[in-house]
Design an enzyme around this catalytic site. Sequence first.
Site, mmCIF file in Angstrom:
data_model
loop_
_atom_site.group_PDB
_atom_site.id
_atom_site.type_symbol
_atom_site.label_atom_id
_atom_site.label_comp_id
_atom_site.label_asym_id
_atom_site.label_seq_id
_atom_site.Cartn_x
_atom_site.Cartn_y
_atom_site.Cartn_z
ATOM 1 C CG HIS A 88 -0.180 0.154 2.525
ATOM 2 N ND1 HIS A 88 0.569 -0.870 3.065
ATOM 3 C CD2 HIS A 88 -0.048 1.200 3.394
ATOM 4 C CE1 HIS A 88 1.125 -0.470 4.197
ATOM 5 N NE2 HIS A 88 0.773 0.784 4.420
ATOM 6 C CG ASP A 113 1.606 5.134 4.919
ATOM 7 O OD1 ASP A 113 1.213 3.959 5.022
ATOM 8 O OD2 ASP A 113 2.711 5.533 5.339
ATOM 9 C CG HIS A 115 4.944 1.126 2.918
ATOM 10 N ND1 HIS A 115 4.290 2.229 2.407
ATOM 11 C CD2 HIS A 115 4.459 0.971 4.181
ATOM 12 C CE1 HIS A 115 3.470 2.723 3.310
ATOM 13 N NE2 HIS A 115 3.535 1.973 4.395
ATOM 14 N NE ARG A 148 2.000 5.977 9.225
ATOM 15 C CZ ARG A 148 0.963 5.425 8.609
ATOM 16 N NH1 ARG A 148 1.012 4.166 8.211
ATOM 17 N NH2 ARG A 148 -0.134 6.110 8.397
HETATM 18 C C1 SIN Z 1 2.929 1.213 7.759
HETATM 19 O O1 SIN Z 1 2.319 0.684 6.861
HETATM 20 O O2 SIN Z 1 2.977 2.418 7.858
HETATM 21 C C2 SIN Z 1 3.703 0.355 8.730
HETATM 22 C C3 SIN Z 1 4.953 -0.122 8.115
HETATM 23 C C4 SIN Z 1 5.724 -1.026 9.041
HETATM 24 O O3 SIN Z 1 5.269 -1.288 10.161
HETATM 25 O O4 SIN Z 1 6.812 -1.452 8.660
#
Ligand code: SIN
Length: 283
Positions: A103, A105, A259, A274
């Site tokens: 995805h 974000d 990612h 995050r």
């Molecule tokens: C996310 O999708 O923002 C999390 C990524 C992660 O936990 O590595």
Amino acid sequence: MSNYQHFQLQQIAGTLGAEVSGVDLSTQLSDDVIAEIRKALLDHLVLFFRDQNLTPDSQIAFARRFGDLDQHDFVKGLPDHPKVIRVLREADETTMNFGGTWHCDVTHQECPAMGSVLYGVDVPPYGGDTLFANQYIAYETLSAGMQQLLDGLTAVHSARGPFSPTGRAASYWKNMQVTPSEKAYEEVEHPAVRTHPETGRKLLFVNRTFTVRFKDMTERESAPLLQYLFEHASQEQFTCRFRWTKGAVAFWDNRAVLHHALGDYSGHRREMLRVAISGDRPY
Ligand code: SIN
């Protein structure tokens, strides 16, 4: 090893991803260093910094050098830092981890994040790596005919898969502060191919988590092409893989990469913090 003026940078894969050393993100960095980090981000799409020692305040201060910060629509932030979200799966959880599909974000927003800064607070002894995929290359490796078709398409995005009352959040992510809501059914439209506002390059802009169909088509009609694009976009040669260590930071250009956080660490805890930097409306 490429030598930038203010730090060392080591590319970690063929199409994206670089580890940067010689920068302490907890300090007030000069404008020159920030400008060089921004250039490295545009060149490599995701940067990794190991052995950092961040507080929520210093993580925010670093991210703020690149823009305002977003507040997540469905994940509550830390009590004193509402724009910092905790991405957490405890050792006894067996459900899919947060971010466990390919995805970008928050593309359910009209202006999805420009970038995200993720800090490794508690990392498992193995597993929990994060994969990233270069979406410029995903676009450029499509046939001219497919590029032309996609150039004219608008994609519809919605947060209902993860965040509606019947979505994944309702049964997963028990230890995160996620509040499913009817708001997740709202839809926004983005071009299926966007132009990066800083590099001017075109890139593929659909993802498994939020893209639900093409505009003026049904979900059933859209599904075969979307499925093809999701698979095309994340093939191995477009990716890099980051092995987390405690105190590592990943900073990705959310406009240009997908990612995927792997959930292969059952029996172990993984905690990340995050922040998301506000972005522009895709065009
Ligand atoms: C996310 O999708 O923002 C999390 C990524 C992660 O936990 O590595």
